[in-house]
Motif scaffolding. Sequence first.
Motif, PDB file in Angstrom:
ATOM      1  N   ARG A  39      31.763  10.393 -32.268  1.00 46.61           N
ATOM      2  CA  ARG A  39      30.794  11.375 -32.731  1.00 46.61           C
ATOM      3  C   ARG A  39      30.666  11.352 -34.261  1.00 46.61           C
ATOM      4  NH1 ARG A  39      28.712  16.027 -30.435  1.00 46.61           N
ATOM      5  NH2 ARG A  39      28.249  17.681 -31.915  1.00 46.61           N
ATOM      6  N   ALA A  40      31.741  10.967 -34.944  1.00 48.69           N
ATOM      7  CA  ALA A  40      31.751  10.925 -36.401  1.00 48.69           C
ATOM      8  C   ALA A  40      31.139   9.639 -36.968  1.00 48.69           C
ATOM      9  CB  ALA A  40      33.175  11.079 -36.917  1.00 48.69           C
ATOM     10  N   LEU A  41      30.859   8.650 -36.114  1.00 51.48           N
ATOM     11  CA  LEU A  41      30.249   7.408 -36.584  1.00 51.48           C
ATOM     12  C   LEU A  41      28.852   7.674 -37.139  1.00 51.48           C
ATOM     13  CD1 LEU A  41      31.175   5.000 -33.652  1.00 51.48           C
ATOM     14  CD2 LEU A  41      32.129   4.970 -35.965  1.00 51.48           C
ATOM     15  N   ARG A  42      28.526   6.999 -38.219  1.00 49.68           N
ATOM     16  CA  ARG A  42      27.207   7.195 -38.828  1.00 49.68           C
ATOM     17  C   ARG A  42      26.078   6.847 -37.854  1.00 49.68           C
ATOM     18  NH1 ARG A  42      25.520   3.947 -44.101  1.00 49.68           N
ATOM     19  NH2 ARG A  42      25.590   2.306 -42.555  1.00 49.68           N
ATOM     20  N   ALA A  43      26.278   5.811 -37.039  1.00 49.87           N
ATOM     21  CA  ALA A  43      25.248   5.414 -36.072  1.00 49.87           C
ATOM     22  C   ALA A  43      24.969   6.529 -35.068  1.00 49.87           C
ATOM     23  CB  ALA A  43      25.667   4.145 -35.346  1.00 49.87           C
ATOM     24  N   VAL A  44      26.009   7.253 -34.668  1.00 48.90           N
ATOM     25  CA  VAL A  44      25.823   8.365 -33.733  1.00 48.90           C
ATOM     26  C   VAL A  44      25.240   9.564 -34.475  1.00 48.90           C
ATOM     27  CG1 VAL A  44      26.993   9.940 -32.132  1.00 48.90           C
ATOM     28  CG2 VAL A  44      27.664   7.539 -32.224  1.00 48.90           C
ATOM     29  N   GLN A  45      25.734   9.834 -35.676  1.00 50.89           N
ATOM     30  CA  GLN A  45      25.231  10.950 -36.478  1.00 50.89           C
ATOM     31  C   GLN A  45      23.729  10.819 -36.752  1.00 50.89           C
ATOM     32  OE1 GLN A  45      26.757  13.718 -38.064  1.00 50.89           O
ATOM     33  NE2 GLN A  45      28.609  13.364 -36.884  1.00 50.89           N
ATOM     34  N   THR A  46      23.278   9.593 -36.950  1.00 53.45           N
ATOM     35  CA  THR A  46      21.872   9.368 -37.273  1.00 53.45           C
ATOM     36  C   THR A  46      21.066   8.876 -36.075  1.00 53.45           C
ATOM     37  OG1 THR A  46      22.408   7.165 -38.104  1.00 53.45           O
ATOM     38  CG2 THR A  46      22.303   8.943 -39.716  1.00 53.45           C
ATOM     39  N   ARG A  47      21.699   8.852 -34.890  1.00 52.53           N
ATOM     40  CA  ARG A  47      21.030   8.532 -33.623  1.00 52.53           C
ATOM     41  C   ARG A  47      20.381   7.158 -33.630  1.00 52.53           C
ATOM     42  NH1 ARG A  47      18.418  14.136 -31.714  1.00 52.53           N
ATOM     43  NH2 ARG A  47      20.241  15.411 -32.046  1.00 52.53           N
ATOM     44  N   ARG A  48      21.122   6.163 -33.991  1.00 56.83           N
ATOM     45  CA  ARG A  48      20.615   4.789 -34.057  1.00 56.83           C
ATOM     46  C   ARG A  48      21.056   4.023 -32.813  1.00 56.83           C
ATOM     47  NH1 ARG A  48      17.711   7.311 -37.451  1.00 56.83           N
ATOM     48  NH2 ARG A  48      17.949   6.851 -39.642  1.00 56.83           N
ATOM     49  N   PHE A  49      20.279   4.136 -31.741  1.00 54.37           N
ATOM     50  CA  PHE A  49      20.615   3.502 -30.463  1.00 54.37           C
ATOM     51  C   PHE A  49      19.549   2.475 -30.090  1.00 54.37           C
ATOM     52  CE2 PHE A  49      22.324   7.875 -30.135  1.00 54.37           C
ATOM     53  CZ  PHE A  49      23.662   7.573 -30.033  1.00 54.37           C
ATOM     54  N   ILE A  50      19.982   1.266 -29.725  1.00 56.30           N
ATOM     55  CA  ILE A  50      19.088   0.212 -29.262  1.00 56.30           C
ATOM     56  C   ILE A  50      19.632  -0.312 -27.944  1.00 56.30           C
ATOM     57  CG2 ILE A  50      18.206  -2.115 -29.698  1.00 56.30           C
ATOM     58  CD1 ILE A  50      18.440  -1.589 -32.660  1.00 56.30           C
ATOM     59  N   THR A  51      18.753  -0.523 -26.979  1.00 58.40           N
ATOM     60  CA  THR A  51      19.152  -1.174 -25.732  1.00 58.40           C
ATOM     61  C   THR A  51      18.442  -2.517 -25.652  1.00 58.40           C
ATOM     62  OG1 THR A  51      17.396  -0.146 -24.428  1.00 58.40           O
ATOM     63  CG2 THR A  51      19.488   1.017 -24.524  1.00 58.40           C
ATOM     64  N   VAL A  52      19.136  -3.486 -25.087  1.00 54.14           N
ATOM     65  CA  VAL A  52      18.601  -4.837 -24.950  1.00 54.14           C
ATOM     66  C   VAL A  52      18.742  -5.258 -23.493  1.00 54.14           C
ATOM     67  CG1 VAL A  52      18.899  -7.249 -25.643  1.00 54.14           C
ATOM     68  CG2 VAL A  52      19.259  -5.411 -27.309  1.00 54.14           C
ATOM     69  N   PRO A  53      17.637  -5.663 -22.849  1.00 52.60           N
ATOM     70  CA  PRO A  53      17.760  -6.135 -21.467  1.00 52.60           C
ATOM     71  C   PRO A  53      18.547  -7.444 -21.421  1.00 52.60           C
ATOM     72  CG  PRO A  53      15.521  -6.434 -22.260  1.00 52.60           C
ATOM     73  CD  PRO A  53      16.270  -5.706 -23.332  1.00 52.60           C
ATOM     74  N   PHE A  54      19.362  -7.596 -20.413  1.00 53.11           N
ATOM     75  CA  PHE A  54      20.201  -8.783 -20.292  1.00 53.11           C
ATOM     76  C   PHE A  54      19.370 -10.061 -20.348  1.00 53.11           C
ATOM     77  CE2 PHE A  54      22.338 -12.050 -17.753  1.00 53.11           C
ATOM     78  CZ  PHE A  54      23.507 -12.183 -18.484  1.00 53.11           C
ATOM     79  N   SER A  55      18.224 -10.062 -19.682  1.00 56.13           N
ATOM     80  CA  SER A  55      17.395 -11.267 -19.627  1.00 56.13           C
ATOM     81  C   SER A  55      16.928 -11.711 -21.010  1.00 56.13           C
ATOM     82  CB  SER A  55      16.185 -11.038 -18.722  1.00 56.13           C
ATOM     83  OG  SER A  55      15.404  -9.972 -19.225  1.00 56.13           O
ATOM     84  N   ALA A  56      16.823 -10.787 -21.949  1.00 52.52           N
ATOM     85  CA  ALA A  56      16.399 -11.142 -23.308  1.00 52.52           C
ATOM     86  C   ALA A  56      17.573 -11.641 -24.147  1.00 52.52           C
ATOM     87  CB  ALA A  56      15.751  -9.942 -23.987  1.00 52.52           C
ATOM     88  N   ILE A  62      23.124   4.127 -19.205  1.00 46.62           N
ATOM     89  CA  ILE A  62      22.955   4.090 -20.654  1.00 46.62           C
ATOM     90  C   ILE A  62      22.945   5.507 -21.217  1.00 46.62           C
ATOM     91  CG2 ILE A  62      21.361   3.475 -22.513  1.00 46.62           C
ATOM     92  CD1 ILE A  62      20.633   1.016 -20.767  1.00 46.62           C
ATOM     93  N   ASP A  63      22.247   6.410 -20.551  1.00 43.16           N
ATOM     94  CA  ASP A  63      22.229   7.808 -20.995  1.00 43.16           C
ATOM     95  C   ASP A  63      23.633   8.396 -20.974  1.00 43.16           C
ATOM     96  OD1 ASP A  63      19.524   7.420 -21.136  1.00 43.16           O
ATOM     97  OD2 ASP A  63      19.033   8.645 -19.382  1.00 43.16           O
ATOM     98  N   GLU A  64      24.426   8.013 -19.965  1.00 42.78           N
ATOM     99  CA  GLU A  64      25.808   8.482 -19.888  1.00 42.78           C
ATOM    100  C   GLU A  64      26.633   7.919 -21.050  1.00 42.78           C
ATOM    101  OE1 GLU A  64      29.588   8.587 -16.761  1.00 42.78           O
ATOM    102  OE2 GLU A  64      27.832   7.393 -16.282  1.00 42.78           O
ATOM    103  N   LYS A  65      26.381   6.665 -21.428  1.00 47.58           N
ATOM    104  CA  LYS A  65      27.088   6.081 -22.564  1.00 47.58           C
ATOM    105  C   LYS A  65      26.774   6.850 -23.847  1.00 47.58           C
ATOM    106  CE  LYS A  65      27.436   1.356 -20.856  1.00 47.58           C
ATOM    107  NZ  LYS A  65      27.094  -0.049 -21.095  1.00 47.58           N
ATOM    108  N   ILE A  66      25.521   7.216 -24.020  1.00 46.46           N
ATOM    109  CA  ILE A  66      25.139   8.003 -25.203  1.00 46.46           C
ATOM    110  C   ILE A  66      25.833   9.357 -25.166  1.00 46.46           C
ATOM    111  CG2 ILE A  66      23.226   9.175 -26.382  1.00 46.46           C
ATOM    112  CD1 ILE A  66      21.447   6.830 -25.514  1.00 46.46           C
ATOM    113  N   TYR A  67      25.874   9.983 -23.991  1.00 50.64           N
ATOM    114  CA  TYR A  67      26.564  11.265 -23.843  1.00 50.64           C
ATOM    115  C   TYR A  67      28.034  11.133 -24.258  1.00 50.64           C
ATOM    116  CZ  TYR A  67      28.888  15.199 -21.580  1.00 50.64           C
ATOM    117  OH  TYR A  67      29.679  16.297 -21.332  1.00 50.64           O
ATOM    118  N   ASN A  68      28.693  10.081 -23.765  1.00 48.92           N
ATOM    119  CA  ASN A  68      30.113   9.882 -24.078  1.00 48.92           C
ATOM    120  C   ASN A  68      30.334   9.602 -25.562  1.00 48.92           C
ATOM    121  OD1 ASN A  68      31.107  10.388 -21.495  1.00 48.92           O
ATOM    122  ND2 ASN A  68      30.700   8.301 -20.840  1.00 48.92           N
TER     123      ASN A  68
END
Length: 131
Positions: free
Chosen positions: A30-47, A16-22
């Motif tokens: 990098r130009a996406l607003r979600a990346v510019q404003t650091r809006r990252f959510i992870t969801v466990p598969f089981s949920a 996941i950290d590598e995905k954020i790096y990429n």
Amino acid sequence: LISLTSPLYLSLSLLIDEKIYNLCKNEKTRALRAVQTRRFITVPFSASTMGVRIGSLAYNLAEAIVALANGEALSSVDFTETIITNDGNAGKQALGSSGARVYTRLPVWNGTDLEEFCPGGMSSNIYIKYS
């Protein structure tokens, strides 16, 4: 808002950290607003599968999306701050009751401090409101 889903979060957190790096490295993402404003959510598969946790996940995602979209704090009732350590490098996250995680501080990946590497800045980070 970018959702980074992982079946076994703790064992795959480096992925996941590598995905954020990429996302931060690529000129287009990098130009996406979600990346510019650091809006990252992870969801466990089981949920994310049909079962008793799906309702809690829907509630946590709705609350997190509203907070992230409006730049508001997350509720301390449904989220607690956790520190995930990968090879001694910590990344702070808000952990929801469903297992959903919202990054409150970006981690270090492969020797690169994503907090400094990614666009935006510390002022873009989300926080938890304690009453």
